[in-house]
Design a protein around this motif. Structure first.
Motif, PDB file in Angstrom:
ATOM      1  N   LYS A  15       0.830  -1.208   0.000  1.00 11.87           N
ATOM      2  CA  LYS A  15       0.000   0.000   0.000  1.00 11.87           C
ATOM      3  C   LYS A  15       0.865   1.259   0.000  1.00 11.87           C
ATOM      4  N   ALA A  16       1.948   1.200   0.780  1.00 11.53           N
ATOM      5  CA  ALA A  16       2.835   2.358   0.850  1.00 11.53           C
ATOM      6  C   ALA A  16       3.488   2.631  -0.494  1.00 11.53           C
ATOM      7  N   LEU A  17       3.931   1.552  -1.164  1.00 12.40           N
ATOM      8  CA  LEU A  17       4.552   1.725  -2.473  1.00 12.40           C
ATOM      9  C   LEU A  17       3.567   2.281  -3.487  1.00 12.40           C
ATOM     10  N   ILE A  18       2.332   1.756  -3.457  1.00 14.60           N
ATOM     11  CA  ILE A  18       1.294   2.248  -4.370  1.00 14.60           C
ATOM     12  C   ILE A  18       0.977   3.706  -4.055  1.00 14.60           C
ATOM     13  N   LEU A  45       8.123   3.895 -11.233  1.00 17.42           N
ATOM     14  CA  LEU A  45       7.694   3.571  -9.886  1.00 17.42           C
ATOM     15  C   LEU A  45       6.848   2.299  -9.876  1.00 17.42           C
ATOM     16  N   ASP A  46       6.054   2.116 -10.913  1.00 22.95           N
ATOM     17  CA  ASP A  46       5.263   0.897 -11.028  1.00 22.95           C
ATOM     18  C   ASP A  46       6.179  -0.312 -11.207  1.00 22.95           C
ATOM     19  N   ILE A  47       7.208  -0.152 -12.031  1.00 24.03           N
ATOM     20  CA  ILE A  47       8.195  -1.233 -12.207  1.00 24.03           C
ATOM     21  C   ILE A  47       8.855  -1.555 -10.872  1.00 24.03           C
ATOM     22  N   PHE A  48       9.220  -0.510 -10.126  1.00 22.73           N
ATOM     23  CA  PHE A  48       9.892  -0.721  -8.836  1.00 22.73           C
ATOM     24  C   PHE A  48       8.978  -1.468  -7.862  1.00 22.73           C
ATOM     25  N   ALA A  49       7.706  -1.032  -7.766  1.00 16.75           N
ATOM     26  CA  ALA A  49       6.777  -1.683  -6.840  1.00 16.75           C
ATOM     27  C   ALA A  49       6.546  -3.142  -7.224  1.00 16.75           C
ATOM     28  N   THR A  50       6.392  -3.408  -8.533  1.00 18.45           N
ATOM     29  CA  THR A  50       6.188  -4.777  -9.004  1.00 18.45           C
ATOM     30  C   THR A  50       7.414  -5.640  -8.742  1.00 18.45           C
ATOM     31  N   MET A  51       8.583  -5.059  -9.030  1.00 16.22           N
ATOM     32  CA  MET A  51       9.833  -5.783  -8.796  1.00 16.22           C
ATOM     33  C   MET A  51       9.987  -6.163  -7.330  1.00 16.22           C
ATOM     34  N   LYS A  53       7.692  -6.488  -5.036  1.00 17.60           N
ATOM     35  CA  LYS A  53       6.694  -7.497  -4.651  1.00 17.60           C
ATOM     36  C   LYS A  53       7.160  -8.895  -5.057  1.00 17.60           C
ATOM     37  N   GLU A  54       7.633  -9.031  -6.290  1.00 23.13           N
ATOM     38  CA  GLU A  54       8.077 -10.339  -6.767  1.00 23.13           C
ATOM     39  C   GLU A  54       9.367 -10.769  -6.087  1.00 23.13           C
ATOM     40  N   LEU A  55      10.220  -9.822  -5.770  1.00 22.83           N
ATOM     41  CA  LEU A  55      11.450 -10.140  -5.041  1.00 22.83           C
ATOM     42  C   LEU A  55      11.119 -10.752  -3.689  1.00 22.83           C
ATOM     43  N   ASN A  56      10.168 -10.132  -2.989  1.00 24.39           N
ATOM     44  CA  ASN A  56       9.782 -10.650  -1.677  1.00 24.39           C
ATOM     45  C   ASN A  56       9.118 -12.024  -1.799  1.00 24.39           C
ATOM     46  N   ASN A  57       8.318 -12.217  -2.830  1.00 27.44           N
ATOM     47  CA  ASN A  57       7.612 -13.490  -2.996  1.00 27.44           C
ATOM     48  C   ASN A  57       8.549 -14.637  -3.356  1.00 27.44           C
ATOM     49  N   ASN A  58       9.635 -14.333  -4.055  1.00 26.17           N
ATOM     50  CA  ASN A  58      10.429 -15.397  -4.645  1.00 26.17           C
ATOM     51  C   ASN A  58      11.842 -15.548  -4.066  1.00 26.17           C
ATOM     52  N   TYR A  59      12.360 -14.520  -3.386  1.00 17.15           N
ATOM     53  CA  TYR A  59      13.738 -14.633  -2.905  1.00 17.15           C
ATOM     54  C   TYR A  59      13.847 -15.712  -1.831  1.00 17.15           C
ATOM     55  N   VAL A  60      14.973 -16.420  -1.842  1.00 15.70           N
ATOM     56  CA  VAL A  60      15.137 -17.607  -1.015  1.00 15.70           C
ATOM     57  C   VAL A  60      15.116 -17.301   0.478  1.00 15.70           C
ATOM     58  N   ASP A  61      15.611 -16.144   0.894  1.00 14.67           N
ATOM     59  CA  ASP A  61      15.661 -15.785   2.310  1.00 14.67           C
ATOM     60  C   ASP A  61      14.732 -14.609   2.587  1.00 14.67           C
ATOM     61  N   GLU A  62      14.476 -14.411   3.888  1.00 17.78           N
ATOM     62  CA  GLU A  62      13.681 -13.241   4.277  1.00 17.78           C
ATOM     63  C   GLU A  62      14.456 -11.970   3.994  1.00 17.78           C
ATOM     64  N   LEU A  63      13.759 -10.921   3.629  1.00 19.91           N
ATOM     65  CA  LEU A  63      14.372  -9.650   3.294  1.00 19.91           C
ATOM     66  C   LEU A  63      14.287  -8.674   4.471  1.00 19.91           C
ATOM     67  N   ASN A  64      15.322  -7.897   4.604  1.00 19.93           N
ATOM     68  CA  ASN A  64      15.296  -6.797   5.576  1.00 19.93           C
ATOM     69  C   ASN A  64      14.779  -5.576   4.820  1.00 19.93           C
ATOM     70  N   HIS A  65      13.463  -5.332   4.917  1.00 23.44           N
ATOM     71  CA  HIS A  65      12.818  -4.326   4.066  1.00 23.44           C
ATOM     72  C   HIS A  65      13.339  -2.917   4.319  1.00 23.44           C
ATOM     73  N   GLY A  66      13.514  -2.558   5.596  1.00 21.40           N
ATOM     74  CA  GLY A  66      14.001  -1.214   5.908  1.00 21.40           C
ATOM     75  C   GLY A  66      15.388  -0.976   5.335  1.00 21.40           C
ATOM     76  N   GLU A  67      16.250  -1.963   5.473  1.00 23.88           N
ATOM     77  CA  GLU A  67      17.626  -1.820   4.983  1.00 23.88           C
ATOM     78  C   GLU A  67      17.670  -1.743   3.463  1.00 23.88           C
ATOM     79  N   LEU A  68      16.864  -2.595   2.790  1.00 24.83           N
ATOM     80  CA  LEU A  68      16.858  -2.601   1.332  1.00 24.83           C
ATOM     81  C   LEU A  68      16.329  -1.290   0.757  1.00 24.83           C
ATOM     82  N   ILE A  69      15.230  -0.805   1.305  1.00 19.85           N
ATOM     83  CA  ILE A  69      14.658   0.446   0.805  1.00 19.85           C
ATOM     84  C   ILE A  69      15.609   1.612   1.064  1.00 19.85           C
ATOM     85  N   LYS A  70      16.238   1.619   2.248  1.00 15.64           N
ATOM     86  CA  LYS A  70      17.218   2.675   2.561  1.00 15.64           C
ATOM     87  C   LYS A  70      18.385   2.628   1.569  1.00 15.64           C
TER      88      LYS A  70
END
Length: 568
Positions: A15-18, A45-51, A53-70
């Motif tokens: 929601k925040a990305l949208i 921005l749409d490409i970034f949000a879609t990317m 979302k799919e990164l989180n759905n498919n990446y093998v490990d859990e993501l540190n969202h705050g660190e990645l966005i920063k």
């Protein structure tokens, strides 16, 4: 495959990305017409949000969202100038200190020395000084938590905190048999902008201004009026060396003290019309006649350059020193969501002659990502009020140029290995008092003791000549010439090999000056450093000479002195 375990939080992220996408799209859309630029923004921005979302759905490990966005935010801003930065909630306190000069903490500088965080210098009157912390104290624990191996920023963040709160600090001190525990009550620590003001020889006033945080103009005015109380001050030296700047309005306030009401000090020009503003003096000045000399160096930047440049353009002061840094960019703070902020460059500033003194062209970067200095071919000529030639594109060029001598290799080694620092601590333990800061000197007896103390210390170093000789050897070897030159090379190497003992004698005066400055601070704090330094400062001596010779002073400001740009 492990998935993100909190679907509610993930929905919030989406929601925040949208929301960001829609907000930026609306901001760049004029009524119902979508320009090419706004379409590019919305698409990417749409490409970034879609990317994401799919990164989180498919990446093998859990993501540190705050660190990645920063990381992503920093990477975007890194493509711009170094002054446009994202300020996280955790960094806001440090940023506020840069603008207000205040923070909650113990009031001490610290550095890392080996495995330990060490007290570099407690501020005068600070909680650290009240608690009895001394230069050289090694911090072992803060609130029972071990600090060994921690970084300076790690320990600094723990020492800072809400004024009125308590903390325990365990320190190891040379000369003490066991560690000392100190209880410290944090206070609102305020770093003064005017670090020192005093009367020098022949009735010359001196004010050292270290920053342009809130109320710096008020502090400066109070210091100036106090110096004038005696009625015999015939000139003022404003020391802006190593002053990296700060608030632009404070630069206007300080300039206003010496030029008449209604004078243009600085103007700004940005992409949007609301960034185009002019800042004039708005109150009656304190003194428009007293001779002024402003000292600057390569680390005088931003607001320092506004003051020096405006006083130069208005022919109100003689500028002495090195060419200044060359920062002609204006930043504003823009609040963002979740208590974050962005400092963004919104305009360039121009001093009264019309010149912008920005030295680096951040709009054009080479293949390595580096920005180049503005080329000489694009530098323009301007005139001061009396017709003197001045230039844009590279800082403020002083009326009298000086050069700061480079420290010798042995001095650099003694400083970087904290040997001068450690000896000053030893000296303080062994001597209860010394002469006043301006009168104290390093006698031959003290220097001999210092040299003896160094005997079992490691302070080896490689001279620049030795480095160049080593590079010459590598080049000769690669080109197959070394065998023919080997004997000559070894002879030159033998003659060039530095002798530490000889260097201690050769650079005795330089090392004595460094020792004096450090030792004085153990008894008279930061003000003592300044009082000791002014007695040896060649640029201050030059400023006194210029103020003392009114013909020279007026000739420089009128533009008729053809030698004023020469080195001295």
């Amino acid at each position: 495959m492990k998935k993100f375990s909190n679907p509610i939080k993930m929905i919030q992220i989406y929601k925040a990305l949208i929301s960001i996408t829609l907000s930026l799209l609306l901001a760049f859309t004029a009524q119902t017409q979508i320009t090419s630029s706004s379409f590019e923004i919305s698409k990417n921005l749409d490409i970034f949000a879609t990317m994401y979302k799919e990164l989180n759905n498919n990446y093998v490990d859990e993501l540190n969202h705050g660190e990645l966005i920063k990381t992503g935010i920093d990477a975007i801003l890194d493509k711009l100038d170094p002054y446009t930065v994202f300020i996280s909630e955790a960094e806001i306190e440090d940023f506020n200190f840069m603008t207000t000069g205040q923070y909650g903490g113990i009031g001490a500088l610290i550095h890392k020395q080996g495995d330990f965080i060490v007290i570099s210098e407690p501020y005068e009157g600070s909680p650290a000084m009240k608690a009895g912390l001394l230069h050289g104290d090694r911090i072992l624990k803060v609130n029972d938590k071990d600090t060994r191996g921690k970084s300076v920023s790690d320990v600094s963040s723990v020492l800072k905190g809400q004024p009125g709160t308590k903390l325990k600090v365990l320190v190891d001190r040379d000369g003490e048999k066991s560690p000392l525990e100190k209880e410290i009550i944090r206070e609102n620590v305020s770093i003064p902008n005017v670090t020192h003001s005093m009367m020098l020889s022949d009735g010359t006033g001196y004010i050292k201004l270290s920053g342009f945080t809130q109320n710096s103009g008020k502090e400066f005015k109070e210091a100036f009026l106090k110096l004038k109380e005696g009625g015999n001050m015939k000139g003022l030296i404003i020391d802006l060396r190593d002053n990296g700047g700060g608030l632009m309005n404070e630069a206007v306030n300080i300039t206003n003290l010496f030029v008449k009401k209604g004078e243009l000090v600085v103007s700004t020009k940005g992409k949007s019309p609301d960034r185009n503003k002019s800042y004039k003096t708005f109150i009656q000045p304190v003194d428009t006649e007293m001779p002024l000399v402003v000292l600057v160096n390569a680390y005088s930047a931003s607001a320092s350059e506004i003051v020096a440049g405006a006083l130069q353009d208005l022919d109100r002061a003689v500028i002495i020193g090195e060419r200044t840094f060359g920062k002609g960019l204006v930043q504003n703070i823009i609040p963002l969501s979740y208590n974050t902020q962005m400092k963004v460059t919104v305009a360039k500033y121009y001093i009264p002659s019309g010149r912008c003194i920005q030295a680096i062209d951040y709009g054009h970067k080479d293949s390595t990502g580096r920005s180049a200095k503005i080329p000489d071919s694009l530098i323009n000529t301007f005139k001061t009020r009396s017709g003197r030639l001045v230039y844009d594109g590279g800082g403020i060029i002083p009326d009298i140029l000086t050069e700061q001598p480079m420290l010798s290799n042995i001095s650099m080694s003694l400083i970087s290995r904290y040997l001068i620092f450690d000896y000053a601590n030893k000296f303080r333990r062994e001597h209860t008092t010394i002469l006043p800061a301006g009168d104290f000197t390093i006698t031959d007896e003290i220097y001999t003791d210092f040299v003896g103390w160094l005997q079992d210390k490691d302070y080896d170093y490689t001279t620049r000549s030795e480095k160049m000789l080593s590079e010459l050897k590598k080049t000769a070897e690669s080109e197959k010439y070394f065998d023919e030159l080997k004997n000559e090379f070894e002879m030159l190497q033998s003659k060039m090999m530095h002798n530490k003992q000889a260097d201690l004698d050769k650079f005795r005066d330089e090392i004595k000056s460094l020792l004096r400055n450090e030792i004085v601070s153990r008894y008279y704090a930061q003000k003592g450093r300044v009082e000791a330094a002014v007695t040896e400062d060649t640029e201050i001596k030059k400023a006194i000479e210029v103020i003392g010779n009114q013909q020279t002073y007026k000739t420089i400001l009128s533009g008729t002195d053809i030698t004023s740009k020469s080195k001295s």
